[in-house]
Motif scaffolding. Structure first.
Motif, PDB file in Angstrom:
ATOM      1  N   LEU A  34       0.847  -1.188   0.000  1.00 15.13           N
ATOM      2  CA  LEU A  34       0.000   0.000   0.000  1.00 15.13           C
ATOM      3  C   LEU A  34       0.881   1.236   0.000  1.00 15.13           C
ATOM      4  O   LEU A  34       1.877   1.289   0.727  1.00 15.13           O
ATOM      5  CB  LEU A  34      -0.892  -0.002   1.248  1.00 15.13           C
ATOM      6  N   SER A  35       0.515   2.233  -0.794  1.00 16.28           N
ATOM      7  CA  SER A  35       1.282   3.474  -0.799  1.00 16.28           C
ATOM      8  C   SER A  35       0.357   4.650  -1.067  1.00 16.28           C
ATOM      9  O   SER A  35      -0.710   4.497  -1.668  1.00 16.28           O
ATOM     10  CB  SER A  35       2.396   3.427  -1.842  1.00 16.28           C
ATOM     11  N   ALA A  36       0.774   5.811  -0.598  1.00 19.45           N
ATOM     12  CA  ALA A  36       0.023   7.050  -0.809  1.00 19.45           C
ATOM     13  C   ALA A  36       0.872   8.206  -0.310  1.00 19.45           C
ATOM     14  O   ALA A  36       1.890   8.008   0.367  1.00 19.45           O
ATOM     15  CB  ALA A  36      -1.316   7.018  -0.070  1.00 19.45           C
ATOM     16  N   ASP A  37       0.446   9.412  -0.647  1.00 20.02           N
ATOM     17  CA  ASP A  37       1.100  10.591  -0.085  1.00 20.02           C
ATOM     18  C   ASP A  37       0.974  10.552   1.432  1.00 20.02           C
ATOM     19  O   ASP A  37       0.087   9.895   1.976  1.00 20.02           O
ATOM     20  CB  ASP A  37       0.437  11.872  -0.606  1.00 20.02           C
ATOM     21  N   ASP A  38       1.863  11.247   2.113  1.00 18.92           N
ATOM     22  CA  ASP A  38       1.862  11.294   3.577  1.00 18.92           C
ATOM     23  C   ASP A  38       0.721  12.179   4.066  1.00 18.92           C
ATOM     24  O   ASP A  38       0.905  13.323   4.464  1.00 18.92           O
ATOM     25  CB  ASP A  38       3.206  11.810   4.078  1.00 18.92           C
ATOM     26  N   THR A  39      -0.482  11.639   3.997  1.00 19.59           N
ATOM     27  CA  THR A  39      -1.691  12.308   4.484  1.00 19.59           C
ATOM     28  C   THR A  39      -2.508  11.270   5.243  1.00 19.59           C
ATOM     29  O   THR A  39      -2.148  10.090   5.288  1.00 19.59           O
ATOM     30  CB  THR A  39      -2.545  12.868   3.324  1.00 19.59           C
ATOM     31  N   SER A  40      -3.628  11.696   5.770  1.00 16.71           N
ATOM     32  CA  SER A  40      -4.495  10.745   6.474  1.00 16.71           C
ATOM     33  C   SER A  40      -5.046   9.682   5.525  1.00 16.71           C
ATOM     34  O   SER A  40      -5.433   8.604   5.961  1.00 16.71           O
ATOM     35  CB  SER A  40      -5.643  11.480   7.176  1.00 16.71           C
ATOM     36  N   GLU A  41      -5.037   9.951   4.215  1.00 18.34           N
ATOM     37  CA  GLU A  41      -5.493   8.960   3.228  1.00 18.34           C
ATOM     38  C   GLU A  41      -4.704   7.655   3.378  1.00 18.34           C
ATOM     39  O   GLU A  41      -5.270   6.567   3.312  1.00 18.34           O
ATOM     40  CB  GLU A  41      -5.334   9.496   1.807  1.00 18.34           C
ATOM     41  N   PHE A  42      -3.393   7.784   3.571  1.00 28.08           N
ATOM     42  CA  PHE A  42      -2.565   6.586   3.732  1.00 28.08           C
ATOM     43  C   PHE A  42      -2.975   5.804   4.974  1.00 28.08           C
ATOM     44  O   PHE A  42      -3.141   4.582   4.929  1.00 28.08           O
ATOM     45  CB  PHE A  42      -1.083   6.960   3.805  1.00 28.08           C
ATOM     46  N   CYS A  43      -3.155   6.495   6.085  1.00 26.97           N
ATOM     47  CA  CYS A  43      -3.556   5.824   7.329  1.00 26.97           C
ATOM     48  C   CYS A  43      -4.906   5.139   7.165  1.00 26.97           C
ATOM     49  O   CYS A  43      -5.108   4.021   7.641  1.00 26.97           O
ATOM     50  CB  CYS A  43      -3.601   6.825   8.477  1.00 26.97           C
ATOM     51  N   HIS A  44      -5.836   5.782   6.481  1.00 26.32           N
ATOM     52  CA  HIS A  44      -7.149   5.173   6.240  1.00 26.32           C
ATOM     53  C   HIS A  44      -7.030   3.938   5.349  1.00 26.32           C
ATOM     54  O   HIS A  44      -7.729   2.937   5.564  1.00 26.32           O
ATOM     55  CB  HIS A  44      -8.115   6.189   5.632  1.00 26.32           C
ATOM     56  N   LYS A  45      -6.146   3.998   4.357  1.00 21.91           N
ATOM     57  CA  LYS A  45      -5.943   2.855   3.457  1.00 21.91           C
ATOM     58  C   LYS A  45      -5.418   1.649   4.246  1.00 21.91           C
ATOM     59  O   LYS A  45      -5.905   0.524   4.081  1.00 21.91           O
ATOM     60  CB  LYS A  45      -4.965   3.249   2.351  1.00 21.91           C
ATOM     61  N   VAL A  46      -4.441   1.878   5.106  1.00 24.47           N
ATOM     62  CA  VAL A  46      -3.881   0.785   5.910  1.00 24.47           C
ATOM     63  C   VAL A  46      -4.917   0.286   6.918  1.00 24.47           C
ATOM     64  O   VAL A  46      -5.099  -0.917   7.090  1.00 24.47           O
ATOM     65  CB  VAL A  46      -2.578   1.222   6.618  1.00 24.47           C
ATOM     66  N   THR A  47      -5.622   1.194   7.562  1.00 20.67           N
ATOM     67  CA  THR A  47      -6.649   0.810   8.537  1.00 20.67           C
ATOM     68  C   THR A  47      -7.744  -0.025   7.883  1.00 20.67           C
ATOM     69  O   THR A  47      -8.190  -1.040   8.441  1.00 20.67           O
ATOM     70  CB  THR A  47      -7.262   2.061   9.202  1.00 20.67           C
ATOM     71  N   ALA A  48      -8.169   0.354   6.687  1.00 18.96           N
ATOM     72  CA  ALA A  48      -9.192  -0.419   5.971  1.00 18.96           C
ATOM     73  C   ALA A  48      -8.690  -1.829   5.676  1.00 18.96           C
ATOM     74  O   ALA A  48      -9.426  -2.808   5.848  1.00 18.96           O
ATOM     75  CB  ALA A  48      -9.587   0.289   4.683  1.00 18.96           C
ATOM     76  N   ALA A  49      -7.422  -1.953   5.257  1.00 21.93           N
ATOM     77  CA  ALA A  49      -6.867  -3.277   4.985  1.00 21.93           C
ATOM     78  C   ALA A  49      -6.814  -4.120   6.263  1.00 21.93           C
ATOM     79  O   ALA A  49      -7.174  -5.300   6.245  1.00 21.93           O
ATOM     80  CB  ALA A  49      -5.467  -3.142   4.373  1.00 21.93           C
ATOM     81  N   LEU A  50      -6.381  -3.532   7.368  1.00 17.34           N
ATOM     82  CA  LEU A  50      -6.325  -4.265   8.639  1.00 17.34           C
ATOM     83  C   LEU A  50      -7.708  -4.752   9.049  1.00 17.34           C
ATOM     84  O   LEU A  50      -7.859  -5.870   9.550  1.00 17.34           O
ATOM     85  CB  LEU A  50      -5.720  -3.391   9.734  1.00 17.34           C
ATOM     86  N   ASN A  51      -8.721  -3.949   8.821  1.00 19.72           N
ATOM     87  CA  ASN A  51     -10.083  -4.329   9.189  1.00 19.72           C
ATOM     88  C   ASN A  51     -10.679  -5.373   8.250  1.00 19.72           C
ATOM     89  O   ASN A  51     -11.715  -5.956   8.562  1.00 19.72           O
ATOM     90  CB  ASN A  51     -10.975  -3.093   9.281  1.00 19.72           C
ATOM     91  N   LYS A  52     -10.029  -5.628   7.122  1.00 27.12           N
ATOM     92  CA  LYS A  52     -10.447  -6.696   6.208  1.00 27.12           C
ATOM     93  C   LYS A  52      -9.620  -7.961   6.429  1.00 27.12           C
ATOM     94  O   LYS A  52      -9.681  -8.893   5.637  1.00 27.12           O
ATOM     95  CB  LYS A  52     -10.301  -6.243   4.752  1.00 27.12           C
ATOM     96  N   GLY A  53      -8.799  -7.977   7.485  1.00 27.81           N
ATOM     97  CA  GLY A  53      -8.045  -9.175   7.826  1.00 27.81           C
ATOM     98  C   GLY A  53      -6.605  -9.195   7.344  1.00 27.81           C
ATOM     99  O   GLY A  53      -5.898 -10.179   7.557  1.00 27.81           O
ATOM    100  N   TRP A  54      -6.144  -8.147   6.678  1.00 29.49           N
ATOM    101  CA  TRP A  54      -4.740  -8.070   6.270  1.00 29.49           C
ATOM    102  C   TRP A  54      -3.883  -7.819   7.504  1.00 29.49           C
ATOM    103  O   TRP A  54      -4.350  -7.236   8.484  1.00 29.49           O
ATOM    104  CB  TRP A  54      -4.543  -6.957   5.241  1.00 29.49           C
ATOM    105  N   VAL A  55      -2.624  -8.242   7.464  1.00 31.89           N
ATOM    106  CA  VAL A  55      -1.700  -8.122   8.587  1.00 31.89           C
ATOM    107  C   VAL A  55      -0.470  -7.352   8.111  1.00 31.89           C
ATOM    108  O   VAL A  55       0.040  -7.601   7.014  1.00 31.89           O
ATOM    109  CB  VAL A  55      -1.279  -9.527   9.091  1.00 31.89           C
ATOM    110  N   LEU A  56       0.018  -6.438   8.957  1.00 36.90           N
ATOM    111  CA  LEU A  56       1.219  -5.687   8.608  1.00 36.90           C
ATOM    112  C   LEU A  56       2.378  -6.647   8.382  1.00 36.90           C
ATOM    113  O   LEU A  56       2.540  -7.630   9.102  1.00 36.90           O
ATOM    114  CB  LEU A  56       1.589  -4.712   9.727  1.00 36.90           C
ATOM    115  N   HIS A  57       3.204  -6.355   7.376  1.00 40.32           N
ATOM    116  CA  HIS A  57       4.363  -7.184   7.069  1.00 40.32           C
ATOM    117  C   HIS A  57       5.570  -6.256   6.952  1.00 40.32           C
ATOM    118  O   HIS A  57       5.675  -5.470   6.014  1.00 40.32           O
ATOM    119  CB  HIS A  57       4.135  -7.937   5.758  1.00 40.32           C
ATOM    120  N   GLY A  58       6.459  -6.322   7.915  1.00 37.25           N
ATOM    121  CA  GLY A  58       7.634  -5.467   7.899  1.00 37.25           C
ATOM    122  C   GLY A  58       7.322  -4.049   8.358  1.00 37.25           C
ATOM    123  O   GLY A  58       6.212  -3.739   8.788  1.00 37.25           O
ATOM    124  N   SER A  59       8.326  -3.213   8.242  1.00 33.36           N
ATOM    125  CA  SER A  59       8.205  -1.826   8.680  1.00 33.36           C
ATOM    126  C   SER A  59       7.653  -0.950   7.566  1.00 33.36           C
ATOM    127  O   SER A  59       7.852  -1.250   6.384  1.00 33.36           O
ATOM    128  CB  SER A  59       9.579  -1.296   9.088  1.00 33.36           C
TER     129      SER A  59
END
Length: 67
Positions: free
Chosen positions: A7-32
């Protein structure tokens, strides 16, 4: 099967929302997360890899964002 997305995006809240949406669909963070300057556009960009276990067999037509 194991699925992978970057996942990638400009450094805005859009990026945080994109990652949060993925986590809530069962995706897991991988690496830093990554953070880099996009000189072409003059902005900072963020990136985060995520993985997910899913039933079935992998094929290149899978729409990862819909999993």
């Amino acid at each position: 099967m194991q699925l992978y997305r970057f996942l990638s995006a400009d450094d805005t809240s859009e990026f945080c929302h994109k990652v949060t949406a993925a986590l809530n669909k069962g995706w897991v963070l991988h690496g830093s997360p990554t953070y880099a300057f996009d000189a072409a556009n003059g902005v900072m960009r963020c990136g985060q890899a995520v993985t997910k276990d899913a039933p079935g067999d992998y094929h290149p037509d899978i729409k990862l964002g819909e999993q």
